[in-house]
Scaffold this motif. Structure first.
Motif, mmCIF file in Angstrom:
data_model
loop_
_atom_site.group_PDB
_atom_site.id
_atom_site.type_symbol
_atom_site.label_atom_id
_atom_site.label_comp_id
_atom_site.label_asym_id
_atom_site.label_seq_id
_atom_site.Cartn_x
_atom_site.Cartn_y
_atom_site.Cartn_z
ATOM 1 N N GLN A 169 35.006 68.977 54.114
ATOM 2 C CA GLN A 169 34.577 70.250 53.541
ATOM 3 C C GLN A 169 33.068 70.249 53.335
ATOM 4 O O GLN A 169 32.492 69.270 52.866
ATOM 5 N N LEU A 170 32.447 71.371 53.685
ATOM 6 C CA LEU A 170 31.004 71.506 53.655
ATOM 7 C C LEU A 170 30.563 72.402 52.500
ATOM 8 O O LEU A 170 31.191 73.420 52.216
ATOM 9 N N LEU A 171 29.465 72.030 51.864
ATOM 10 C CA LEU A 171 28.904 72.787 50.757
ATOM 11 C C LEU A 171 28.067 73.949 51.293
ATOM 12 O O LEU A 171 27.092 73.738 52.017
ATOM 13 N N VAL A 172 28.482 75.179 50.969
ATOM 14 C CA VAL A 172 27.760 76.392 51.384
ATOM 15 C C VAL A 172 27.774 77.395 50.233
ATOM 16 O O VAL A 172 28.601 77.308 49.337
ATOM 17 N N ASP A 173 26.857 78.362 50.324
ATOM 18 C CA ASP A 173 26.868 79.421 49.313
ATOM 19 C C ASP A 173 27.840 80.524 49.750
ATOM 20 O O ASP A 173 28.542 80.386 50.756
ATOM 21 N N PHE A 210 27.712 81.549 53.335
ATOM 22 C CA PHE A 210 27.895 80.423 54.251
ATOM 23 C C PHE A 210 26.568 79.799 54.674
ATOM 24 O O PHE A 210 26.430 79.278 55.769
ATOM 25 N N GLN A 211 25.578 79.866 53.780
ATOM 26 C CA GLN A 211 24.279 79.254 54.029
ATOM 27 C C GLN A 211 24.243 77.867 53.387
ATOM 28 O O GLN A 211 24.838 77.641 52.325
ATOM 29 N N LEU A 212 23.501 76.963 54.004
ATOM 30 C CA LEU A 212 23.362 75.601 53.498
ATOM 31 C C LEU A 212 22.338 75.540 52.373
ATOM 32 O O LEU A 212 21.391 76.320 52.352
ATOM 33 N N PRO A 213 22.508 74.571 51.465
ATOM 34 C CA PRO A 213 21.502 74.408 50.413
ATOM 35 C C PRO A 213 20.222 73.761 50.958
ATOM 36 O O PRO A 213 20.246 73.073 51.974
ATOM 37 N N GLU A 270 26.376 75.099 41.002
ATOM 38 C CA GLU A 270 26.662 76.501 40.725
ATOM 39 C C GLU A 270 26.151 77.369 41.882
ATOM 40 O O GLU A 270 25.068 77.167 42.406
ATOM 41 N N GLY A 271 26.987 78.327 42.284
ATOM 42 C CA GLY A 271 26.630 79.219 43.383
ATOM 43 C C GLY A 271 27.053 78.688 44.748
ATOM 44 O O GLY A 271 26.831 79.341 45.758
ATOM 45 N N TYR A 272 27.676 77.516 44.766
ATOM 46 C CA TYR A 272 28.114 76.916 46.028
ATOM 47 C C TYR A 272 29.607 76.640 45.979
ATOM 48 O O TYR A 272 30.225 76.605 44.914
ATOM 49 N N GLN A 273 30.172 76.446 47.156
ATOM 50 C CA GLN A 273 31.599 76.159 47.296
ATOM 51 C C GLN A 273 31.793 75.183 48.445
ATOM 52 O O GLN A 273 30.943 75.067 49.322
ATOM 53 N N LEU A 274 32.924 74.504 48.455
ATOM 54 C CA LEU A 274 33.290 73.621 49.554
ATOM 55 C C LEU A 274 34.240 74.362 50.477
ATOM 56 O O LEU A 274 35.273 74.866 50.029
ATOM 57 N N ILE A 275 33.893 74.438 51.748
ATOM 58 C CA ILE A 275 34.666 75.174 52.753
ATOM 59 C C ILE A 275 35.078 74.200 53.852
ATOM 60 O O ILE A 275 34.243 73.428 54.336
#
Length: 192
Positions: free
Chosen positions: A12-16, A19-22, A52-57
């Protein structure tokens, strides 16, 4: 200096929300994915909170959202992180390895052995009926409505044609009897 970061927890990738990367500050053990350090990859440890403001997809969900280049870079990043996790110890002497400073290699300081990422050959094929039908497969465990071509890894000592026959039989229960070669130089062929 901040870098665009592919940060993973498992697959799972961390995106906002878009779907943008940090953009993060580089750390010593980050994997550098670009020559200038503008793109890096790292693991999000189990004890680290999702910012905060990010999710794992799940990375596969990004196929439909991202460009080909973005998805290929994310795939490369997750594979390199997995390789690094699996090669923390020397396969020759068992000593703890260190990441090479300028190449993708895990170096053993005790015996000098270098472990590099392994290349795994694979096949993908188009199986047709007539001139306007293509066979697509769907994994029964996959809850999405995503279908794909027949594909899989080539086993040790197996030809590309044998891999196509085995994967087709395993995935959809069909015996492949004939191949139409499209581009031999790239190993691309059509099975019927």
């Amino acid at each position: 200096m901040h870098s665009k970061a592919y940060i993973f927890r498992q697959q799972q990738l961390l995106v906002d929300e878009y779907f943008q990367l940090p953009q993060v500050e580089r750390l010593q053990h980050d994997l550098n994915l670009s020559g200038d350090g503008e793109v890096i990859s790292r693991d999000l440890e189990e004890n680290e909170a999702v910012p905060e403001g990010y999710q794992l997809i799940p990375i596969r969900q990004l196929v439909q959202v991202w460009s080909r280049q973005q998805f290929e870079q994310a795939s490369r990043a997750v594979q390199l992180l997995e390789w690094r996790r699996n090669h923390q110890f020397c396969s020759h002497c068992g000593h703890q390895t260190q990441q090479h400073v300028s190449q993708y290699a895990m170096v053993c300081p005790a015996c000098g052995y270098n472990q590099y990422p392994r290349v795994n050959p694979c096949v993908i094929t188009i199986i047709t009926r007539g001139t306007n039908e293509i066979l697509l497969a769907k994994n029964a465990r996959n809850k999405t409505q995503m279908y794909s071509l027949i594909a899989g890894f080539v086993e040790v000592g197996e030809t590309l044609e044998e891999a196509v026959r085995r994967e087709t039989l395993k995935e959809v229960g069909l015996q492949v009897t004939k191949f139409n070669i499209w581009q031999v130089s790239h190993g691309l062929f059509q099975a019927t």
